[in-house]
Design a protein around this motif. Structure first.
Motif, PDB file in Angstrom:
ATOM      1  N   ARG A 347      58.893  58.232   7.678  1.00  0.00           N
ATOM      2  CA  ARG A 347      58.912  58.634   9.087  1.00  0.00           C
ATOM      3  C   ARG A 347      59.155  57.439  10.002  1.00  0.00           C
ATOM      4  O   ARG A 347      59.973  57.509  10.928  1.00  0.00           O
ATOM      5  CB  ARG A 347      57.598  59.313   9.477  1.00  0.00           C
ATOM      6  CG  ARG A 347      57.591  59.738  10.939  1.00  0.00           C
ATOM      7  CD  ARG A 347      56.425  60.611  11.295  1.00  0.00           C
ATOM      8  NE  ARG A 347      55.250  59.861  11.703  1.00  0.00           N
ATOM      9  CZ  ARG A 347      54.222  60.407  12.361  1.00  0.00           C
ATOM     10  NH1 ARG A 347      54.228  61.698  12.657  1.00  0.00           N
ATOM     11  NH2 ARG A 347      53.185  59.685  12.695  1.00  0.00           N
ATOM     12  N   THR A 351      62.375  56.877  12.358  1.00  0.00           N
ATOM     13  CA  THR A 351      62.224  56.635  13.789  1.00  0.00           C
ATOM     14  C   THR A 351      63.042  55.429  14.218  1.00  0.00           C
ATOM     15  O   THR A 351      63.791  55.472  15.202  1.00  0.00           O
ATOM     16  CB  THR A 351      60.739  56.412  14.145  1.00  0.00           C
ATOM     17  OG1 THR A 351      59.987  57.561  13.760  1.00  0.00           O
ATOM     18  CG2 THR A 351      60.556  56.167  15.632  1.00  0.00           C
ATOM     19  N   GLY A 427      59.984  61.895  12.398  1.00  0.00           N
ATOM     20  CA  GLY A 427      60.432  60.626  12.952  1.00  0.00           C
ATOM     21  C   GLY A 427      61.764  60.734  13.654  1.00  0.00           C
ATOM     22  O   GLY A 427      61.998  60.107  14.692  1.00  0.00           O
TER      23      GLY A 427
END
Length: 496
Positions: A347, A351, A427
């Motif tokens: 995640r 991101t 994310g």
């Protein structure tokens, strides 16, 4: 040609996510291991000291979601802003927000540490109460150091560097491992020594991290960022030439419009600079910068807090079945850390990669992220299901706890695959430009967690513990289905 371009883009995104994720995984595990080291060293002092350290560790995990708002938001803004001025603005905003959050948490923690300890230990458990109060008197102010480290790490991650935070986390653990026996037993400080060792280790590593980040150029990631975006534009251009009617476009960085003075920038934009910056204008700009960070980081921070609350609610349902069930659930969730930390590493990587990439690439990154996350989830599911008896035997020799735990870990195999997709994909959705993707992510998390808890209460009656485990699977599957719908809309050219 179009198919080849898509395959190449997917391969490149998977490689980028994997390269960013594995150091984050080591860093996250190092954080878990730091708590284990403290517990292991104080265990020889007796159950009261062990319970005190375990309580402090759990409280630190509970408030982690609040500081994640500042650290994750800072990472997203640094990664998405192409100029040094924009990145400095993100750092100032993140620092201001983190300071406010830290002061609130430390102040409330110190003021309420007595009632908090009293809620966990009865009046007759005087030794445990005293040990917990002694530990918290040091560890609560020490949260400021831990939170500051997270903020420094967020700068490195925003620049695409996940290896430096990993090395710093390993260094912290090495210092704790050396200082714990020295202070706990060598100087006879007992449980207070464990708290001092942890905080002191973090202070030393924070000083090193601060020196490293001050020497790091805020444009150091620009070459890699420009290369990523140029590659994306080339791939998008090839796709458009092959399929002229295809929807979606990649806007080159130089084509982005600068925000007008006084207008709040979106996460992918730099704030408009003052014509003649002064101390007053800079101070006045901190609030909107802090709000930008909060808007970017709230989806991920609130998502974490919601999941922690859901896990606590499920634990309460499990507790109605007695100590054996609680022990099995506790061991199983601890064993699951090795998988869940991998999902959260993916995640974080997703991101960073999404924020550093062109907005038109979010759907492709989302599909690649799901592939990486589900792959890890499937391998983890097979491992936990097959090794369940040996995992439980490594923690306890009580046959009834082992039996309940084996059942939980085998149900866990069905839970890990959908939850791996959910955590990994979150994310991408949280890092997208604009607030709607993050808001809908949070809505899915809240609704899915509420469904999980509701199902646990309903199914536990007729089906016992199996009903609770089935509720976990059902809640994860509902969230997975909802997020995949958002990803499909994103792939079709509709913003989430």
């Amino acid at each position: 040609m179009g198919t080849g371009t898509g395959v190449e883009a997917a391969r490149r995104h998977r490689s980028a996510i994997a390269a960013l994720a594995w150091p984050v995984y080591v860093e996250l595990l190092a954080g878990v291991i730091a708590g284990i080291i403290d517990v292991a060293w104080v265990a020889h002092l007796g159950p009261a000291a062990t319970a005190a350290v375990a309580l402090a560790t759990n409280l630190e995990n509970l408030v982690l979601g609040l500081i994640l708002v500042a650290s994750a938001g800072t990472t997203v803004l640094i990664a998405s802003r192409p100029t040094e001025a924009g990145r400095r603005a993100a750092i100032r905003g993140g620092a201001a927000l983190a300071t406010a959050i830290t002061l609130a948490i430390v102040g409330v923690g110190l003021a309420l540490r007595g009632p908090i300890v009293g809620a966990f230990f009865d009046a007759g458990e005087g030794e445990a109460r005293h040990a917990a109060l002694s530990f918290l008197a040091i560890s609560v102010p020490g949260l400021a150091v831990s939170f500051a480290q997270l903020m420094v790490d967020s700068v490195f991650k925003g620049l695409g560097d996940t290896k430096t935070p990993m090395r710093l986390a390993i260094g912290t653990n090495a210092l704790i491992l050396a200082l714990d026996p020295t202070l706990i037993y060598g100087l006879g400080l007992g449980v207070r020594g464990a708290a001092i060792a942890t905080v002191s280790s973090r202070v030393v590593v924070l000083a090193v991290a601060w020196a490293l980040v001050r020497r790091r150029s805020l444009t150091s990631g620009d070459v890699a960022l420009a290369t990523e975006r140029t590659s994306e534009l080339e791939l998008a251009g090839a796709a458009v030439r092959t399929h002229p009617g295809a929807g979606g476009s990649a806007t080159p960085p130089q084509a982005r419009q600068d925000p007008t003075p006084g207008q709040d920038p979106t996460p992918g934009q730099d704030p408009a600079p003052d014509a003649q910056p002064t101390h007053r204008s800079r101070a006045g700009a901190v609030l909107p910068q802090a709000l930008d960070v909060a808007r970017a980081g709230t989806p991920l921070g609130a998502d974490f807090i919601t999941r922690m609350a859901g896990a606590t609610a499920v634990a309460a349902v499990v507790a109605t079945f007695g100590v054996t069930a609680v022990a099995a659930y506790g061991i199983g969730t601890k064993a699951m850390y090795f998988a869940s930390m991998a999902f959260y590493a993916v995640r974080q990587a997703a991101t960073m990669h999404t924020a550093r990439s062109e907005p038109g690439q979010a759907a492709a990154i989302g599909r690649a992220t799901v592939g990486v996350g589900v792959g890890i989830g499937a391998v983890s599911a097979l491992g936990y299901a097959g090794a369940a008896p040996w995992i439980m035997a490594a923690f306890t020799g009580q046959p009834e706890v082992v039996a309940a735990g084996v059942g939980f870990l085998r149900w866990l195999a069905l839970y890990l695959v959908p939850i791996s997709a959910v955590i990994s994909l979150s994310g991408v959705l949280a890092a997208g430009r604009g607030a709607r993707g993050g808001n809908r992510l949070l809505l899915v998390t809240v609704a899915g967690t509420a469904a999980l808890v509701g199902l646990a209460h309903v199914l536990s009656g007729p089906f016992g513990l199996a009903g609770v485990w089935a509720a976990m699977v059902g809640g994860a599957a509902l969230q997975c289905a909802a997020l995949l719908v958002l990803l499909r809309r994103l792939s079709a050219g509709t913003r989430p």
